[in-house]
Structure formats: C-alpha cells, structure tokens
Design a protein around this motif. Structure first.
Motif, PDB file in Angstrom:
ATOM      1  N   ASN A  98      71.759 -35.946 -23.033  1.00  0.00           N
ATOM      2  CA  ASN A  98      71.735 -34.550 -22.614  1.00  0.00           C
ATOM      3  C   ASN A  98      73.150 -33.969 -22.659  1.00  0.00           C
ATOM      4  O   ASN A  98      73.373 -32.836 -23.083  1.00  0.00           O
ATOM      5  CB  ASN A  98      71.154 -34.477 -21.199  1.00  0.00           C
ATOM      6  CG  ASN A  98      70.690 -33.081 -20.857  1.00  0.00           C
ATOM      7  OD1 ASN A  98      71.044 -32.120 -21.544  1.00  0.00           O
ATOM      8  ND2 ASN A  98      69.901 -32.958 -19.812  1.00  0.00           N
ATOM      9  N   ALA A  99      74.123 -34.787 -22.239  1.00  0.00           N
ATOM     10  CA  ALA A  99      75.479 -34.287 -22.177  1.00  0.00           C
ATOM     11  C   ALA A  99      76.166 -34.260 -23.534  1.00  0.00           C
ATOM     12  O   ALA A  99      76.938 -33.351 -23.824  1.00  0.00           O
ATOM     13  CB  ALA A  99      76.294 -35.149 -21.205  1.00  0.00           C
ATOM     14  N   THR A 129      67.266 -43.636 -17.826  1.00  0.00           N
ATOM     15  CA  THR A 129      67.773 -42.407 -17.240  1.00  0.00           C
ATOM     16  C   THR A 129      69.239 -42.195 -17.611  1.00  0.00           C
ATOM     17  O   THR A 129      69.672 -41.072 -17.887  1.00  0.00           O
ATOM     18  CB  THR A 129      67.594 -42.452 -15.709  1.00  0.00           C
ATOM     19  OG1 THR A 129      66.297 -42.954 -15.432  1.00  0.00           O
ATOM     20  CG2 THR A 129      67.739 -41.080 -15.103  1.00  0.00           C
ATOM     21  N   LEU A 130      69.999 -43.297 -17.609  1.00  0.00           N
ATOM     22  CA  LEU A 130      71.397 -43.190 -18.017  1.00  0.00           C
ATOM     23  C   LEU A 130      71.490 -42.633 -19.434  1.00  0.00           C
ATOM     24  O   LEU A 130      72.242 -41.691 -19.715  1.00  0.00           O
ATOM     25  CB  LEU A 130      72.065 -44.576 -17.983  1.00  0.00           C
ATOM     26  CG  LEU A 130      72.435 -45.119 -16.608  1.00  0.00           C
ATOM     27  CD1 LEU A 130      73.062 -46.498 -16.738  1.00  0.00           C
ATOM     28  CD2 LEU A 130      73.409 -44.159 -15.942  1.00  0.00           C
ATOM     29  N   ILE A 142      62.911 -51.438 -12.569  1.00  0.00           N
ATOM     30  CA  ILE A 142      64.048 -50.687 -12.026  1.00  0.00           C
ATOM     31  C   ILE A 142      65.205 -50.701 -13.021  1.00  0.00           C
ATOM     32  O   ILE A 142      65.810 -49.673 -13.328  1.00  0.00           O
ATOM     33  CB  ILE A 142      64.502 -51.287 -10.671  1.00  0.00           C
ATOM     34  CG1 ILE A 142      63.453 -50.996  -9.605  1.00  0.00           C
ATOM     35  CG2 ILE A 142      65.854 -50.722 -10.261  1.00  0.00           C
ATOM     36  CD1 ILE A 142      63.774 -51.615  -8.265  1.00  0.00           C
ATOM     37  N   THR A 149      66.504 -47.419 -14.952  1.00  0.00           N
ATOM     38  CA  THR A 149      67.880 -46.989 -14.755  1.00  0.00           C
ATOM     39  C   THR A 149      68.574 -46.767 -16.096  1.00  0.00           C
ATOM     40  O   THR A 149      69.224 -45.735 -16.319  1.00  0.00           O
ATOM     41  CB  THR A 149      68.645 -48.058 -13.951  1.00  0.00           C
ATOM     42  OG1 THR A 149      67.914 -48.333 -12.771  1.00  0.00           O
ATOM     43  CG2 THR A 149      70.032 -47.583 -13.609  1.00  0.00           C
ATOM     44  N   LEU A 170      70.637 -38.977 -19.570  1.00  0.00           N
ATOM     45  CA  LEU A 170      71.722 -38.121 -19.086  1.00  0.00           C
ATOM     46  C   LEU A 170      72.828 -38.022 -20.125  1.00  0.00           C
ATOM     47  O   LEU A 170      73.348 -36.939 -20.410  1.00  0.00           O
ATOM     48  CB  LEU A 170      72.280 -38.670 -17.770  1.00  0.00           C
ATOM     49  CG  LEU A 170      71.386 -38.471 -16.546  1.00  0.00           C
ATOM     50  CD1 LEU A 170      71.930 -39.254 -15.355  1.00  0.00           C
ATOM     51  CD2 LEU A 170      71.298 -37.001 -16.201  1.00  0.00           C
ATOM     52  N   LEU A 171      73.171 -39.162 -20.713  1.00  0.00           N
ATOM     53  CA  LEU A 171      74.263 -39.163 -21.681  1.00  0.00           C
ATOM     54  C   LEU A 171      73.879 -38.358 -22.919  1.00  0.00           C
ATOM     55  O   LEU A 171      74.684 -37.594 -23.456  1.00  0.00           O
ATOM     56  CB  LEU A 171      74.635 -40.599 -22.062  1.00  0.00           C
ATOM     57  CG  LEU A 171      75.236 -41.415 -20.908  1.00  0.00           C
ATOM     58  CD1 LEU A 171      75.437 -42.864 -21.307  1.00  0.00           C
ATOM     59  CD2 LEU A 171      76.575 -40.793 -20.478  1.00  0.00           C
TER      60      LEU A 171
END
Lengths: 205, 233, 551, 358, 218
Positions: B91-92, B84-85, B77, B81, B88-89
């Motif tokens: 990607n941004a 994925t963080l 987990i 996590t 996302l970062l």
C-alpha cells in the motif's frame, strides 16, 4: 491507548483460545490408532515374506510407520489401491524388486518323491502341511496360501506350485479365455466327436 | 553432501514435482482471479513468495516452543501477520499494484499452500531449510502465476507486461510489448473462465511432460529385494 | 368361470421392461417330438444348485431306466437317474452345460437301446399322504426347478413359513422359447394336477397359474383342464393371464404383477408368503408322484432360423446337444452361434458334446441376419435408456461405470446384487455396451474377493496361532534346557561326590547303528536326485545367461 | 466353421447412437428451413464451416488419442454439436467466430473431458458461451427478418459478408442490418426481439408500445415465431419417433411459461409474456434439441423433469435480470453442473428395498 | 494435568498474538503517512486529468464537500464534490456521480463542470457492464468518454444529449445502447444540477475525510 488495547484484545482472545485448546487436547484425546489392524485386514495374509517382513502383520506395522505400500506381490494392484485409499498415499505400481503379481497357486507335494523330512512343515507359515517325521507329507489345499516358502527348504524338490484350477461356480466370466474351436461343419453335428483344433480366441464380449 | 542433495530435492519439489499451483492445486482463488496480466501475476507471486518465506522461517524458528495442540493457530497468526505486513508495505510503496490486486492480498492468508508448507515442512526442519523451501515453493507458485498471466494477457489483449510500471516503477513502462494487434481479442482469456481453462491446460502439459519423461526413463535393472523368512527355516 | 375370474382380478405392473420380437411361432406349431436314443449320454452329477450327490454306480455297471445313479450325500444334493437302460462306461470329466464349459464330473452311459425301466413306485393316494413323505419322494425323483436356476424343488417346498399363495409360472417371457407353451398345450391336466399336489404339500394355499397373453392355445388348454376339476379344487386354483412384457416371467417381476408386492432384497418369495414353481416342475412333480417316474427328460425348444425343422423335443438328460441339433437339421454358417437358453439370457457354447441338463430349456441357433453379430462397443452416452427399462429399478449406467472402475463398495451401494441379469438394459443400449457382462464379471469379482477375504482371515488366524505355538515351544525349550542344565549340574555335583567316593568306569552307550535301513537308502537316493536336478538347473541358467549376454 | 462366443443378451434393439443422431439432424430441418427463409443463407454457411471444422478436429484428436476413428466419427455426435452451435449464432457472424467456437466445443469441452459420453457440459452451448463472452459484438449482430430488411442479400452477398464482413458492393454488416420501421422514420439496427425489448424497456417504453413495432408480429418476433414453430415441429417428430422423451421438452417449456406468466401477472407491461418467451428466442431449440442432449442431461425420468424445469427457470431469471441478451446457453450449462446432484436425489428405489429390511 | 496444559497453551498463544499485533502496529505507524500520501496522489491524478493543475491554485484534495442528493447524483449516500479555485475565482466542480440504470447495475462516474456549465471532462470510476460491449465507457478501452469534454447541456430537454440512434449527438456502441444512454443521462443530470447549484457548492464547508475520498479507479 488504542495501540495497547489492540494488543490486549488480541492477546486476550489468543489466551482464551489457547485455554480452550489446552482443555480439548486432554479431554477429547483419541485412543490408540487402529491403523495397523486396518492395514493388516487389507493384506492378503499369504505370509509369504516377499515384502521383506516376516509375515503380513509385520509389514502392516511397517506401512503404518511409513514404509511403501507397493511391496506385496500376492495382493497386487488391487491391494495397493486399497492401501492407497486407506492411507491416503499415492498408489504406485508394484515394486518389481519384491516380485511380480502372479496367478493364484497352491503347493502340491509329489508324494512318491517325498522323504518325510518335515522341513516344509516347519517352513509353512500357516501350518497347512500335514505329515510326520519320515512319513509322506501332504498339503491341505484349502488352507495353502500359495506363499511357496515350502519349496526352497525341500531337499528333494518334490513340491510344485500349481495354479489353482477354476470351477464353474467360481468362474469369472472371462469369455475370451474360452478357446474358439474351429470344427469341420460336416463332423460337428453327427455323433462322432470332432477333434477340435485350437485357434486364436476371437471371441466377442 | 546430503545437504546439497536435500536442497536439490526441495528445488525440484517446489518448482515441478510438487508445485503448489499445478500439483497440490492450492491457493487457486488468488491464482485464478488476478492472473489477467503478467504484472498482476508477478505482483501476487512475489507477495506470496515473501509471505511464504517469512512464515516458513518464523514457524521453523519457533517450532520448539509451540505445543502441538496450538500449532495451527500459531501458524495462522504468523501468516496473517506477514500478509498484513506485506499489504501495508505494498500500500505504501506500490500503490498502483495494490489497487490492482485489491482484495486478493488479504486472501493470501487463506492460501493453503502457505499453511500447508508450515505444517508439512517448516515445523519439522531447521530455519534455513524451511526458508529455502518457502523460497522455492513460492517461486514455483509465482512462476505459474506469471505463466498463466502471460498466456491470458497474450490471448486476451495481445500484450505482455502491460502495467509493469505499477509494480516496478515508471522505467518499466517501456517493458510493455504489443505482440498481436487484435480487432477482437478472445475476451474469455481475461475473464475468470479463461483462468480455469488456462490452468487446466498448463496442468495437462505438465502431466504430459511427466508422462514422456517416465516413458523415456531407461528401465533400470531391478534389484531383487531380500525376502524375509517367516519361519525359522 | 375361470376366464371371467382371471379377467376381473386386478393386475399390477413392474417398472421398465421391453418388448423384443417374440418369434415364438418358429417352434410352437409342432407337438413335442420324441427322439431316437443317442449313442452316448453324459449325465452330469450336478444339474442343480447345490453340491453333487454320492455316486452309486461303477464303470461297467448295467443300469435300467429310472435307476438312481447318485444319492444325496451328507452335504445334501439331488440324485440323478439313468434316463434309459445301458452300461456305465466311465465316470469322467466332461465339458459342462455352463457358460464356461469347464469340465465337470459326468457319468458316461452307453444306451443299450432296450429302454428297460425299473419298476416305478407311484404314491397311490397322494392327497392323503403327509407333506414330508411327498417331499422325500420329490427329492428322490431328483426334481429341481425347471425354469432356470435349478433350485432343488423339495428344498424350496419344505417351508416352515406359512404360504398363502402358490404361483405356477407359465409366463415364459423370453423370446423364441416355447417349451412351457407346448407343455401347457399338451399336458395341461398333468400341470394342473402337479399344481394341486404342490399346493397340498404347502398346506393348500391359493394357487394361481400365470400365463402371458401371447399364448392363447395354452390358456385355452389350461382353462379346459380347470373345468375338469371338482368344485373344491376349482375354488382353490385359478388361471391368470398377464400382459406380454419381458421379463414378466422373472420370479420377482411376476410376483409384482400378480400381487403388487415386492420380494424384499436378499429375501425369498416365501418371506412374503409366496412360492413360485415353473409349469415344467409342476408337470415333473405330477409324474413323480402319480407315476413314480424320476426326472429323466425334459422339453427342449430347438429354434432359430438355422434349423431346418425347429420345434420342441423330449430331451433325455445327458444327451449331447449335437444329437438334438442334428435332429432339428441345423444348417451352420461360418460364425454360428449355439445359444443354450433364449436370446436374452442364454449363453453361447462351442462344444456340441455338452449334455442336456435339468435346466436346459432351449437351444437357439440363429442366423446372422436373424440376430446380427455384436458390433463394436461404443462409449456410453448417458442416454438413460437402460434405466428406463430396468425391471429392478437399479441404475445400470452407474453400475457400468462402477464396474469398470472395479469399485466394489459402490456397486454394493447401487444394489448390484439385485440385478437379475435379464439383459433389458443391454438390449436397448444404443452404444451396444454388453452391460450384463460387466455386471456378471463384477459379481464374480465381488464373490471372489469375498472368498479370498475369508481365506485370508483363516490364514491370518492360522499364522497367529502358529506364531503363538512357536513362541510357546521356544519358551518350553528354554525351560527344558534350563531344567536340564540344572539337572546336569546336580548330577555333576553328585557324580563328583560319588567320584570322590569311588571311581567307577561308565560304559559309553553305543549309538544305534542302523546302516541297513532301507528308508535311509531311499532318502539318500532322493537327495542325490535333487542335487542332480539343481546342478542341471544351474547349468541351464548359466547357459541362458550366457545367451542373453551374448545376444 | 467356428462357433461364436458372446455374452447375453444376444438380441439387440437396433437403435444405435448413430441412428439417434441422424434423426436429430433430420428433425432440425423444418426449423432450419424457416431460419434460412427469414434470415438468408447465413445458417447454411455457418453449418458448412462448423461441420467441416468439427469433423477435422475430432479426427485429429482421435488420432492423437489413439482411439478408433471410424466408430466415433461415424456416430455423428460431432456433427450434431457443430450444427447446433452453427444455428445458434448470428447468421452472418464472421467465419472465424464459428471456427473458434467449434474448435472449443469439440476440442476442449468434448475431448478434454474424455470424448463422447464423458463431457459434463453441452459442447455446443459451452462453445456458444465462449463466443458470446469473447466476441459480444459479433455474437449480438443478428440479421433482420427478410420481410423487414432494407437489403436483399443473395448468396454471393452472404458469402462475402461471411468471409469479409462486407458485401461485394462494400456495404458493411452494420448497414445491411438496418431496418426501416413503418410507424416512425427511424432506422434501427436489428437485435434479437428479446434484446430489443430489454433495450426499449430501459428507455421507459411499455411492452404494449414496444410490441407495436414491425419487429414483432403481434405474439412474438417476426420470423422468429416461424423459426420456433419449425423447431417445435422437428421436436414433435423426435418425440413421435421416440428419439427423445417428453420429460425434458415439456418440463422446460412449462417451467419457462410458468415463470413468464407469473411475471406478466405482476408486471404485465414491464416483463415479456409467455408467447414472447416461448416463441421469440431459442426456447424451442433448447427444449427439444439442446437440453435433450443425453450426455449432459439427467438420466432418470424424475431427474429429467427437475433438470428441465431448472433450465426453464434459469432462462427466465437470466433473460429478466442477467447481463447478456440470451440466456439459454448459460441456463443449460448451469443446469449441467447440477446434474450429478439431481441424479443423486432422483434415484429410483431399487426392487425389494421398499419394505422392512430382512 | 488439564490445567497445566491449558495454562501453557493459553500463555504461548497469547504471547504470539501480542508480539504479532505489536509488530503490525509498529509497521502501520511507520507507513501511515506514506499510505495517506499515496491515496491522495491517486485521487489527485484523476482530478488533474479533468481539471488541469495549472488552472487552479487551491488544495483541491482538501477543498471537498460531501453532498447527499439522490435525484441528481443517482445514489443515496453522500458523494464528494471537489472545488477548484484560482485564488477566489471559481474554476470547476468535480462531482462523483452515479448512473444507476446501466445494463448490469450502477456505473460510478467523476464529472468536472465549470461554473458556466461546460463539462471539462468525465471518467468512469467503476462499472459492471458487459465486457466487450458496454465496457467501452472506460478510457482504457475506448476514448468515447472524451466526447463529453467541452460539451454543454442546454436544459433538460436538450436533444443533443442522447445517443445517435435516439437522435442525439453521441455515439452508441455496436450491440449496446443501454450503457451509453445511462452514462449520457447521468452526466447531463449532474451537469445541470452542478450548474444550478454552483454557488452553493463552492461555499459549502470542506468536510470530506480520507475514507470517503477514495476514488478507486477500477
């Protein structure tokens, strides 16, 4: 809403798996680890103490608790390899601090010098020495592990460690150990026995 | 003092002795797939390093609250996590690199090096040591990625730092170097087989160096170990 | 009749096998020769599979031809007999007729040249006699399998299982060797007689004499001998000609060729109702029962181009091979090979004084042009040729890798124990890898490991028993001390009470003074000797250290 | 005088690795001759360079690895690898292509795995694959058969092309490869017949139409037919001399023919038939010389049948649906990978292990 | 004992999951806008390479319609068509299309077509052609794809729309003819279709969502 449901779904799943794991942890518990026995099986049982432990079993326990696997000179590389296979640890070369691998030996008491002090009998870890107080002692060659623990206590130094002699039925097909004898061709064939001169063993295998 | 020593050992382990990519051979899937260029290698290396540090620290902090039976799910987990963080970062903020590394970012979750460190080290040591371990292990992994990426990039397209702007911003476009002008580059280097061959060669070189060092190491005098008396005598 | 029968019967094939050049003509053209007596015989106590018997003679004894020199001891064993009359000079360790040539106990016999025999005791009507008495007779005659392994014949024949087929093996598939060939040509009738006798012991199973088709004269001789039998016996025994292919003379392979059955792994032919005996053994059995002669000599092939007169001879057991080599006119070259056995399974020897034993069927002395010296072993190229020729259908190449890796478990899984060491794999190997040698070493290592493990187990038990004993003794000692202390306290209390009543001086018990004990003097001397030795060693060590430091 | 100690068996069949490799080289001659007749001096140039590079590479590696030089160089296995690679690539591919390929074959595929006998993959084919995926342009620039070629190349021209990619008069390889077809005025650049079929099929032509072209001689590719027959003759020689056994060639060709026939049955005009598959590409070379490499093939007879049939099937699959024009190298490498599994499942039953256990 | 173990493990694991999910949701919420903007920028960059920014005035990214036409676009699924307008003048259509008959499978393309039928430009979005042979259709490897700029298709049997080897106007690649043929065919097909349906496409409602717009320049 979807945020909350996401959290709830994942937490719910985790709860479920946690319950299953908690159940399994108790229900399918494996009983005690027989690792020590397996290690003890591999060790050569010379009981020589060269590893720094009083006997093979204590060393087996030490290995199971994380001691190095390369401290057994009588077992040598073969034993280290087997221990490595069993424990999954790296097979390091024999730790020379504990001695080096040697040919198999057996203790022999020079009987005319023995004074019958029984010190060697007490030192022998496998009770392979027979004798009584003030009686000449002798080693049961078949039971001797070659640990040489009896040598040091002997006050008169009458114990020798002799290499085990090979018999034809236990010969290991080491052709290169046969000395090549150079003989005079004229002498080789008639019946008088030629005196062989030892030379390099240039055998082919 | 022992602390310093321990950090030294950790560093040597992570970068050389127990390098996750060269010795443990863990996390090979992303390693082999994305190291076509230095930039890609560096990007994935940094991502892995961040995940490794983050997960190691977290695992270490929570280790007293995690029962043994559910430690692996908890580690997973935590790692998932962090991955994925990072995804996302990236990607941004580094979209170009994100598209280039594509599907390999989520694969960091299954990078055994990370769960391996969590299990073997972080779950048994305080957070600062675990974090440092994560850092050097990640660094060791990233260095191999960069090295492999560099090799493949030079042989396969004759450049270095191609596309660095995707990772580091527009200024990095000037980093791009055209080392060799190939008419016909050795395409295999950029294709997946090149990664296998390249990694194999790097491992061989590492083992060769180790062998040399072992040979050169001065023979230390052998201290005689205490022999145990089996019996009372 | 027999010829038709033999051709009509179905034969099977075994997998693999090779066709090396046979080269049998070298030695099979002349009759079996008798040699002059050698000047000395070294008769090994053990010439068979199993333990040695007990020695019956002493140095200086005069013995007659056929006199037993050993008898079966409590561990069994087979007697050996004096092959000629003479004097026992000594019982010594002498290089053995074994690939290792390690010394083994031998009786050194000096022939007196008279060749006087004991009175032999034949069994007059053997087909009336019980199997047990015949078996005892065979054992007393010291007969062991003469094909190669040397398994005691009586032991092999003493089967509790029902035997349906007796195979008399005259295949002799190995190149060069012609001992059985010559024996069959010259003594076919005796062989047939021996076969029938063995058959009688086994309860009259069907008997098949198997001969390879490259020995037409032997086949003819046996056919002739079979026509001399009465009809009942002729019914029981038949001759079968098998195609020439090495190693069809191997026990397991020949059974497969003749019956299509396979001997189960780790089993014996008797498990499938079959017993096999060599023609030489059948001959020896016939001689022993009909003439009372124990096994004292055997046919030895002397062959190879290094011999001026190759051929076959009757070799007395114990004759140094040098005597035979001289007889056949050996012309040695620089790197001469003397091979005991054939070119496929024989072993080289370097000592020409090793004796002929019950299993020595051939002495091969090839020239280097005839059988070139071994070349450098090259890397295995995985061609699989070895696998194609293996008669046991095992994987020689895998075994080779496993043997090199010393993977004993893997070797067991790949059936190393089923390897018959026939050498077909190494014969065809294009890289000239001595595969069989690897297998032999691996087998020896496995055997050693097994023995060591058994010894370790015993050592472990003894160690644990000792630890337990020490623990017990310690507890007992503590217990004794405690009791003693209690007793002392009681005594003290009592004495004090007594003392209070009356003061009585107790005479101290003088210690036993035995200063003139001779034992003690000896001990003192020994200790002094040891101390001196230790001191000397220390001095030596110090000086060595000094040397090494200064150097 | 001294006595010689050796382990049994003392007799030995005098057929060594060297012997086998020399026969293989000898048996390559008919096919090679046909190749030179139809495609010029190229193959010989490639072989010369490849053998030189292979021997030098092997010698250097053996010295570095401290292994005996004479025995290994003398077994000719490196020469066989080099020759097989050299005749597999386009005849006038630039010199550095064969150099890189040979270096890779000997240095990486053979010696990194431990030298002769240890290599998992067929070195020549692994080298070929490296070249194919690295230099697809050079590796697909096949020459037209001399009977169709616009240019007649002499030895000097070939040499120039080999080293510079231009003839002494300045024609490029591309130009030299042009063919003028009789039935149309188009000139086409030559590829292998199988590649040509694939290209034409994608244009919507049917097989019957395609095969009317001069590139095909009715049953197979012009020139290629004779090359394949040449290798077939050499292969039969090897069979006759018992250097190789029938299992691999027969199973490979049978399997390839089977799938080709199956394909023809369902789509006769869309999929090349048996004769094209067997005689237009490298099938014969593969069947007799490449798949039979003992080191990387399966060992037991049954295993060899499975191994070769697998290669045949893979060749057909890759040729029909794959991304690269020729399939043999990929098929052989993929089958090499399966060898341990094949060997495991085709072990013979050891003597005495059939019935009930004791 | 078994229940206490289950309870403890279940609750701890659930707590971890809940915290982790909450964290992720928070981060996703924080980055969502930026990610959307990044995606849009990426699409716009490619679009602007084909249709210069100065020539249109509308929001090209939003002015997008989905069209399903396997015959013209070579693929079964709906494909986005972007409409560039300058005020109310029709400037260009940018169509995502597919060449299904590449050497190793489908080749995905973006083609910009002016209402007049002139091709403004084309890019390959995704392909699996042989490296070194067929991959010259990528702009990174070769500028071959630029040879379509400002070309026109004159009907279905325009002889120029073929590779040189087949008598056309476009280069083939050494060793590979199938790939360029496939690309040429697809562009020709798409251009003809776009020209014929120009008005209908410009008037169709804008109905793309973010999920279908990804250009995925790989």
């Amino acid at each position: 809403m979807s945020i909350l449901s996401g959290i709830l779904v994942l937490a719910g799943l985790a709860l479920l798996f946690g319950l299953i794991l908690g159940f399994a942890a108790i229900r399918f518990k494996v009983e005690s680890d027989p690792l020590v026995d397996q290690i003890d099986e591999i060790l050569p049982q010379t009981q020589c103490g060269q590893c720094g432990y009083p006997g093979c079993r204590p060393y087996a326990e030490a290995i199971a608790n994380g001691d190095d696997i390369n401290k057994c000179p009588p077992g040598g590389e073969a034993t280290i390899q087997k221990l490595s296979d069993l424990t999954g640890r790296e097979a390091k070369p024999l730790d020379a601090a504990h001695g080096v691998e040697d040919v198999k030996k057996v203790a022999y008491i020079r009987e005319d010098e023995c004074i019958g002090c029984t010190k060697c009998i007490q030192a022998c870890p496998v009770d392979a020495i027979m004798g009584a107080n003030r009686q000449m002692h002798t080693v049961i060659a078949d039971e001797c592990t070659g640990c040489d623990l009896c040598v040091e206590p002997c006050p008169v130094d009458c114990i020798d460690m002799l290499p085990v002699t090979t018999k034809p039925e236990r010969w290991r097909w080491q052709l290169d150990s046969i000395p090549v004898t150079v003989v005079d061709a004229t002498q080789a064939l008639p019946e008088q026995k030629a005196e062989p001169k030892e030379e390099h063993s240039g055998s082919q295998v | 003092m022992s602390n310093v020593n321990e950090y030294k050992t950790l560093t040597a382990n992570g970068l050389w002795e127990n390098n996750p990519a060269l010795v443990q051979l863990l996390g090979l899937c992303p390693l082999l797939a994305v190291t076509g260029t230095v930039t890609n290698g560096l990007g994935l290396g940094i991502a892995t390093l961040l995940v490794l540090m983050g997960s190691n620290i977290t695992v270490s902090l929570v280790r007293d609250w995690v029962p043994n039976e559910i430690r692996i799910p908890v580690f997973v987990i935590v790692i998932a996590t962090f991955v994925t963080l990072i995804e996302l970062l990236m990607n941004a903020f580094t979209y170009g690199l994100y598209t280039a590394l594509g599907i390999f970012i989520p694969l960091i979750v299954t990078n055994c090096a990370i769960i391996g460190r969590a299990e073997a080290y972080a779950s048994k040591n305080p957070w600062h040591k675990a974090g440092f371990d994560g850092f050097v292990m990640g660094l060791g992994f990233a260095l191999v990625l960069v090295l492999l990426g560099g090799l493949r990039e030079i042989i396969g397209q004759g450049t270095l730092f191609d596309g660095a702007d995707l990772l580091l911003g527009p200024w990095a476009a000037s980093l791009r170097m055209e080392l060799i002008q190939f008419d016909y580059p050795l395409l295999v280097a950029i294709l997946p087989p090149g990664a296998f061959i390249g990694l194999g060669l790097i491992i061989a070189v590492k083992n060769g160096i180790d062998l040399q060092r072992k040979r050169r190491a001065a023979k230390q005098p052998i201290a005689k170990a205490q022999r145990a008396r089996v019996t009372s005598q | 009749m027999s010829k038709q029968a033999s051709n009509a019967v179905q034969l099977w094939d075994f997998p693999g096998g090779i066709h090396p050049p046979e080269r049998k003509q070298l030695a099979n053209r002349t009759p079996i020769a008798h040699l002059p007596l050698p000047s000395v015989l070294y008769i090994p106590l053990r010439q068979h599979l199993g333990s040695a018997g007990n020695i019956l003679v002493q140095p200086g004894d005069t013995v007659l031809r056929g006199q037993a020199l050993t008898e079966p001891g409590h561990t069994g064993g087979l007697p050996v007999h004096a092959p000629t009359s003479g004097t026992v000079q000594a019982i010594i360790d002498h290089p053995s007729n074994h690939p290792s040539m390690l010394a083994e106990p031998c009786i050194q016999l000096i022939p007196d040249g008279l060749h006087n025999s004991v009175a032999f005791e034949p069994i007059s009507n053997p087909f009336e006699a019980t199997a047990l008495s015949l078996l005892q007779h065979i054992q007393q005659a010291g007969i062991a399998g003469m094909g190669g392994a040397g398994f005691p014949t009586a032991q092999k024949l003493a089967q509790s299982r029902r035997i349906e087929l007796l195979i008399i093996n005259g295949v002799e598939c190995e190149p060069y060797i012609v001992s059985d060939d010559r024996l069959m040509r010259e003594h076919a009738a005796t062989i047939v007689r021996g076969s029938l006798l063995i058959g009688h012991i086994l309860g009259n199973p069907a008997i098949v004499i198997a001969v390879e088709d490259n020995k037409p004269e032997a086949i003819q001789a046996l056919e002739h001998a079979l026509t001399q039998l009465d009809s009942q016996q002729a019914e029981q025994i038949s001759l079968r000609v098998v195609p020439t292919k090495y190693p069809s003379g191997g026990e397991k392979q020949l059974i497969q060729v003749l019956t299509g059955k396979q001997v189960p792994a780790r089993g014996y032919p008797a498990h499938i109702g079959i017993i096999m005996q060599n023609v030489g053994t059948a001959f020896a059995v016939a001689r022993a029962i009909d003439h009372g002669e124990p096994l004292m000599e055997r046919v030895v092939t002397l062959t190879g181009e290094a011999f001026a007169q190759p051929g076959t001879v009757w070799g007395l057991l114990g004759t140094p091979i040098a005597h035979l080599l001289t007889h056949a006119g050996l012309q040695t070259e620089a790197q001469q090979r003397i091979i005991v056995g054939g070119p496929m399974m024989g072993f080289t020897v370097t000592d020409l004084q090793i004796p002929i034993t019950k299993t020595t069927n051939c002495l091969l002395a090839p020239t280097t042009t005839e059988i070139p010296a071994k070349r450098q072993e090259l890397a295995c190229i995985r061609c699989g040729a070895c696998e194609q020729v293996c008669p046991a259908s095992i994987l020689p190449q895998q075994l080779y890798w496993l043997a090199r890796a010393k993977d004993h478990d893997g070797l067991a899984q790949h059936h190393l124990s089923d390897c018959i060491e026939c050498g077909a794999c190494a014969y065809v190997c294009p890289s000239e890898i001595p595969l069989v040698h690897y297998y032999r070493q691996a087998k020896a290592d496995i055997r050693e490991a097994h023995i060591e493990q058994q010894k370790a187990e015993i050592a472990r038990q003894r160690f644990e028993a000792r630890q337990a004993r020490l623990q017990r003794e310690k507890e007992e000692r503590l217990e004794r001390h405690r009791q003693a202390a209690e007793a002392r306290q009681k005594a003290l209390a009592a004495r004090e009470r007594e003392h209070a009543q009356q003061a009585e001086p107790a005479a101290p018990n003088a210690p036993a003074a035995a200063s003139d004990d001779p034992q003690k003097a000896k001990v003192a001397a020994a200790i002094a000797r040891a101390k001196a030795k230790k001191a000397a060693q220390q001095v030596q060590q110090q000086s060595q250290q000094g040397d090494s430091e200064s150097s | 005088m001294s006595f010689y100690i050796a382990s049994s068996p003392h007799a030995h069949q005098r057929r060594t690795t060297q012997h086998i490799m020399l026969w293989v080289l000898l048996a390559l001659i008919p096919g090679l001759a046909a190749q030179c007749y139809f495609f010029g001096w190229g193959p010989l140039l490639q072989i010369t360079v490849a053998v030189t590079v292979a021997l030098i590479t092997e010698a250097v590696i053996l010295i570095v690895r401290e292994k005996p030089l004479r025995a290994t160089l003398g077994d000719f296995s490196a020469v066989v690898t080099a020759v097989l690679l050299a005749i597999s690539i386009p005849p006038l591919a630039p010199w550095w292509v064969i150099v890189i390929g040979t270096l890779f074959s000997i240095g990486i595929v053979k010696h990194v795995y431990g030298g002769i006998g240890q290599n998992v993959f067929n070195p020549a084919m692994a080298g070929y694959v490296l070249l194919l995926i690295s230099f697809p342009v050079q590796m697909t620039s096949w020459m037209p058969p001399s009977t169709l070629a616009t240019f007649e190349l002499n030895f000097i021209d070939s040499l120039w092309l080999f080293f510079t990619q231009y003839t002494s008069e300045g024609y490029s390889l591309e130009q030299v490869r042009l063919i003028e077809l009789t039935q149309s005025l188009d000139a086409i650049v030559m590829a292998t017949p199988l590649d040509e079929i694939k290209t034409q099929l994608s244009q919507g032509y049917t097989l019957t139409e395609i095969k009317r072209s001069d590139v095909f001689s009715g049953i197979a590719g012009t020139g290629w037919l004779w090359v394949n027959l040449g290798y077939l003759v050499g292969g039969l020689l090897l069979l006759y001399k018992r250097i190789i056994q029938w299992h691999i060639p027969v199973a490979l060709l049978a399997s390839l023919a089977f799938f080709a026939a199956l394909g023809s049955l369902f789509a006769a005009d869309q999929l090349p038939g048996v004769s094209l598959h067997l005689l237009s590409g490298g099938a014969m070379l593969a069947a007799f010389f490449i798949a039979t490499d003992p080191v990387s093939a399966a060992t037991s007879n049954r295993g060899k049948l499975v191994y070769a049939a697998l290669i045949g099937m893979l060749i057909y699959i890759i040729r029909t649906w794959g991304g690269y024009p020729d399939a043999i190298a990929f098929a052989v490498l993929l089958a090499n990978m399966c060898v341990p599994v094949i060997d495991y499942y085709t072990r013979p039953r050891a003597y005495g292990h059939g019935g009930k256990a004791l | 004992m078994i229940f206490s173990s289950m309870k403890r493990n279940g609750i701890i694991l659930a707590a971890f999951a809940a915290v982790a999910t909450a964290l992720l949701i928070a981060v996703q919420w924080a980055t969502a806008d930026r990610i959307a903007a990044q995606q849009r920028n990426e699409v716009m960059r490619t679009l602007n390479e084909l249709v210069p920014r100065s020539t249109y005035s509308n929001d090209l990214y939003r002015d997008c319609t989905l069209v399903t036409n396997p015959d013209a676009l070579g693929i079964d699924s709906a494909q986005p068509v972007y409409r560039a307008r300058d005020n109310n003048n029709h400037v260009a259509l940018v169509v995502r299309t597919t060449a299904p008959d590449g050497y190793s499978g489908a080749i995905h393309l973006l083609v910009a077509i002016a209402p007049s039928g002139t091709i403004l430009g084309s890019r390959v979005l995704q392909h699996r052609e042989t490296p070194g042979l067929g991959d010259k259709i990528e702009l990174r490897k070769s500028d071959w794809i630029l040879s379509f700029t400002n070309q026109r298709v004159n009907g279905e049997n325009d002889p120029r729309w073929a590779v040189r080897r087949d008598g056309g106007a476009f280069d083939q690649f050494t060793g590979a003819t199938i790939t360029p043929r496939a690309v040429i065919n697809a562009i020709q097909r798409t251009a003809l279709w776009a020209q014929a349906n120009s008005n209908a496409l410009f008037t169709a409602p804008a109905n793309c969502d973010a999920a279908t717009q990804g250009v995925g320049n790989e």
